[in-house]
Design a protein around this motif. Structure first.
Motif, short mmCIF file in Angstrom:
data_model
loop_
_atom_site.label_atom_id
_atom_site.label_comp_id
_atom_site.label_asym_id
_atom_site.label_seq_id
_atom_site.Cartn_x
_atom_site.Cartn_y
_atom_site.Cartn_z
N GLY A 172 33.02 62.09 -86.80
CA GLY A 172 33.86 62.14 -87.98
C GLY A 172 34.38 63.53 -88.33
N ALA A 173 35.23 63.55 -89.35
CA ALA A 173 35.90 64.78 -89.77
C ALA A 173 34.89 65.84 -90.22
CB ALA A 173 36.87 64.47 -90.91
N GLU A 174 35.30 67.10 -90.03
CA GLU A 174 34.44 68.24 -90.37
C GLU A 174 35.25 69.25 -91.19
OE1 GLU A 174 31.24 68.73 -89.29
OE2 GLU A 174 30.97 67.64 -87.40
N VAL A 175 34.57 69.90 -92.11
CA VAL A 175 35.13 71.05 -92.83
C VAL A 175 34.21 72.23 -92.56
CG1 VAL A 175 35.84 72.02 -95.03
CG2 VAL A 175 36.13 69.56 -94.61
N LYS A 176 34.80 73.29 -92.04
CA LYS A 176 33.99 74.43 -91.63
C LYS A 176 34.57 75.73 -92.21
CE LYS A 176 31.04 72.32 -88.96
NZ LYS A 176 29.58 72.38 -89.22
N LYS A 177 33.69 76.71 -92.36
CA LYS A 177 34.12 78.02 -92.85
C LYS A 177 34.51 78.92 -91.67
CE LYS A 177 31.53 78.05 -97.18
NZ LYS A 177 32.76 77.54 -97.86
N PRO A 178 35.42 79.84 -91.92
CA PRO A 178 35.79 80.79 -90.85
C PRO A 178 34.55 81.50 -90.31
CG PRO A 178 37.27 81.01 -92.72
CD PRO A 178 36.19 80.08 -93.16
N GLY A 179 34.53 81.65 -88.98
CA GLY A 179 33.41 82.31 -88.32
C GLY A 179 32.29 81.36 -87.91
N SER A 180 32.30 80.14 -88.41
CA SER A 180 31.25 79.18 -88.05
C SER A 180 31.64 78.42 -86.79
CB SER A 180 31.02 78.21 -89.20
OG SER A 180 32.15 77.38 -89.40
N CYS A 205 39.36 63.75 -77.53
CA CYS A 205 38.91 63.61 -76.15
C CYS A 205 39.79 62.54 -75.52
CB CYS A 205 37.43 63.25 -76.04
SG CYS A 205 36.95 61.69 -76.81
N ALA A 206 39.98 62.63 -74.21
CA ALA A 206 40.84 61.68 -73.52
C ALA A 206 40.36 61.54 -72.08
CB ALA A 206 42.29 62.14 -73.55
N ARG A 207 40.52 60.35 -71.54
CA ARG A 207 40.12 60.09 -70.16
C ARG A 207 41.21 60.56 -69.21
NH1 ARG A 207 40.14 54.73 -66.91
NH2 ARG A 207 38.60 55.12 -65.29
N GLY A 208 40.82 61.37 -68.24
CA GLY A 208 41.77 61.84 -67.23
C GLY A 208 41.80 63.36 -67.20
N GLY A 209 41.92 63.89 -65.98
CA GLY A 209 41.96 65.34 -65.83
C GLY A 209 43.36 65.89 -65.69
N ASP A 210 44.31 65.04 -65.33
CA ASP A 210 45.71 65.44 -65.20
C ASP A 210 46.51 64.81 -66.34
OD1 ASP A 210 45.44 65.23 -61.62
OD2 ASP A 210 45.32 66.99 -62.91
N TRP A 211 46.76 63.52 -66.27
CA TRP A 211 47.34 62.82 -67.43
C TRP A 211 46.23 62.09 -68.17
CZ3 TRP A 211 48.31 61.50 -62.32
CH2 TRP A 211 47.75 60.29 -61.87
N ALA A 212 46.42 61.88 -69.45
CA ALA A 212 45.38 61.30 -70.30
C ALA A 212 45.72 59.84 -70.56
CB ALA A 212 45.28 62.06 -71.61
N SER A 213 44.94 58.95 -69.95
CA SER A 213 45.27 57.53 -70.01
C SER A 213 44.67 56.82 -71.22
CB SER A 213 44.81 56.82 -68.73
OG SER A 213 43.44 57.06 -68.52
N ASN A 214 43.57 57.32 -71.74
CA ASN A 214 42.95 56.72 -72.92
C ASN A 214 42.47 57.85 -73.82
OD1 ASN A 214 42.18 54.85 -70.42
ND2 ASN A 214 42.49 53.57 -72.22
N TRP A 215 42.72 57.70 -75.10
CA TRP A 215 42.39 58.75 -76.04
C TRP A 215 41.38 58.26 -77.07
CZ3 TRP A 215 45.69 63.41 -76.78
CH2 TRP A 215 46.64 63.55 -75.76
N GLY A 216 40.54 59.17 -77.52
CA GLY A 216 39.72 58.87 -78.69
C GLY A 216 40.59 58.82 -79.93
N GLN A 217 39.99 58.45 -81.04
CA GLN A 217 40.76 58.29 -82.28
C GLN A 217 41.09 59.63 -82.95
OE1 GLN A 217 37.48 58.11 -82.21
NE2 GLN A 217 36.56 58.37 -84.24
N GLY A 218 40.47 60.70 -82.47
CA GLY A 218 40.73 62.02 -83.04
C GLY A 218 39.72 62.39 -84.11
N THR A 219 39.43 63.68 -84.20
CA THR A 219 38.52 64.22 -85.21
C THR A 219 39.22 65.38 -85.90
OG1 THR A 219 36.54 63.61 -83.95
CG2 THR A 219 36.32 65.38 -85.58
N LEU A 220 39.42 65.26 -87.20
CA LEU A 220 40.05 66.34 -87.96
C LEU A 220 39.02 67.42 -88.25
CD1 LEU A 220 42.41 67.59 -89.54
CD2 LEU A 220 41.67 66.21 -91.51
N VAL A 221 39.32 68.62 -87.81
CA VAL A 221 38.50 69.78 -88.13
C VAL A 221 39.33 70.70 -89.02
CG1 VAL A 221 37.30 71.81 -87.24
CG2 VAL A 221 37.18 69.63 -85.99
N THR A 222 38.84 70.92 -90.21
CA THR A 222 39.52 71.79 -91.17
C THR A 222 38.71 73.06 -91.34
OG1 THR A 222 40.38 69.85 -92.35
CG2 THR A 222 40.45 71.96 -93.51
N VAL A 223 39.37 74.19 -91.15
CA VAL A 223 38.71 75.49 -91.35
C VAL A 223 39.21 76.05 -92.68
CG1 VAL A 223 38.25 77.78 -90.42
CG2 VAL A 223 38.60 75.84 -88.86
N SER A 224 38.29 76.18 -93.60
CA SER A 224 38.68 76.61 -94.94
C SER A 224 37.53 77.36 -95.59
CB SER A 224 39.04 75.38 -95.79
OG SER A 224 39.25 75.74 -97.14
#
Lengths: 106, 116
Positions: free
Chosen positions: B8-16, B96-115
Motif C-alpha cells: 500500500g501507499a507510503e508517506v515518507k520524510k526526506p532522507g528516509s 512492478c511489472a513482469r518482463g525484462g524488456d517489455w512489461a506484459s503485466n503490471w502491478g496496481q502501483g504503489t504511491l510513495v509521497t515524500v513530504s
C-alpha cells in the motif's frame, strides 16, 4: 541514454477516426520497441512489442509498424475505450526509456 | 492469469527509506524477470531496473545505482524494492511489472509521497 521523441503530444479525434502516433529514437533500436496504453489512475497496458507484434487480447484495430527511423502505432477505427495516453518504450539498450506520451482526446 | 499485487501507499520524510513489495504467483517468480518502474505526477514511466530471481541477476538504472536495491524472497514469491535517501522528487507511483524488456503485466502501483 536513448532518447525517444513521440509525436504528437496530444490529439483530438472522433469515434471511427484513424489515428497515428509516431516515435523516433535518437539512435537505431532494431525493432526493440513497445507501445503501451494508459488510462487515468491505472497502470500502463502493453499493446505491442517487437515494433509490430500485438500482445494477446489486444484488439486488431491496433497495429505497430516501422518506416526508417520512425515507429508508428495506428488505431484503424477509434473506439470510446481508446481515449487514453499512449507511450512508446525502447528496450534496445539499458536504461530502457519511454517517449513523452500522446494523449488521445475527443 | 499473471497477477502482481503491490503493497500500500507510503508517506515518507526526506532522507528516509521506503520498501515496496510485489507479490507474484509461484510460476511468475520461477520463470520471470520483474522490472521496477515509477511514474511521477503528470510524467511518463521511468525504468528503475530489473531482477531475475531464479538466476540471481539484478540490473539497476545508473540513475538509481547506490540508492535502490531489489531483493527476492522465494518463500513468499515476493519481490522487494528498497529506495533510500528519499528526496521530494521521488514522489511517484511505483510499479512492478513482469518482463525484462517489455512489461506484459503490471502491478496496481504503489504511491510513495515524500513530504516533510
Amino acid at each position: 541514454d536513448i532518447q525517444m521523441t513521440q509525436s504528437p503530444s496530444s490529439l483530438s479525434a472522433s469515434i471511427g477516426d484513424r489515428v497515428t502516433i509516431t516515435c523516433r529514437a535518437n539512435q537505431g533500436i532494431a525493432y526493440s520497441l513497445a507501445w503501451y496504453q494508459q488510462k487515468p489512475g491505472k497502470a500502463p497496458m502493453l499493446l505491442v512489442y517487437g515494433a509490430s507484434t500485438l500482445e494477446n487480447g489486444v484488439p486488431s484495430r491496433f497495429s505497430g509498424s516501422r518506416s526508417g527511423a520512425d515507429y508508428t502505432l495506428t488505431i484503424s477505427s477509434l473506439q470510446p475505450a481508446d481515449f487514453a495516453t499512449y507511450y512508446c518504450q525502447q528496450y534496445y539498450k539499458s536504461p530502457l526509456t519511454f517517449g513523452g506520451g500522446t494523449k488521445v482526446e475527443i | 492469469q499473471v497477477q502482481l499485487v503491490q503493497s500500500g501507499a507510503e508517506v515518507k520524510k526526506p532522507g528516509s527509506s521506503v520498501k515496496v513489495s510485489c507479490k507474484t504467483s509461484g510460476d511468475t517468480f520461477d520463470i520471470s524477470t520483474i522490472s521496477w518502474l515509477r511514474q511521477a505526477p503528470g510524467q511518463g514511466p521511468e525504468w528503475m531496473g530489473r531482477i531475475t530471481p531464479m538466476l540471481g541477476i539484478v540490473k539497476y538504472a545508473q540513475k538509481f545505482q547506490g540508492r535502490v536495491t531489489f531483493t527476492a524472497d522465494k518463500s513468499t514469491t515476493t519481490i522487494l524494492m528498497d529506495l533510500t535517501s528519499l528526496r521530494y522528487e521521488d514522489t511517484a507511483v511505483y510499479y512492478c511489472a513482469r518482463g525484462g524488456d517489455w512489461a506484459s503485466n503490471w502491478g496496481q502501483g504503489t504511491l510513495v509521497t515524500v513530504s516533510s
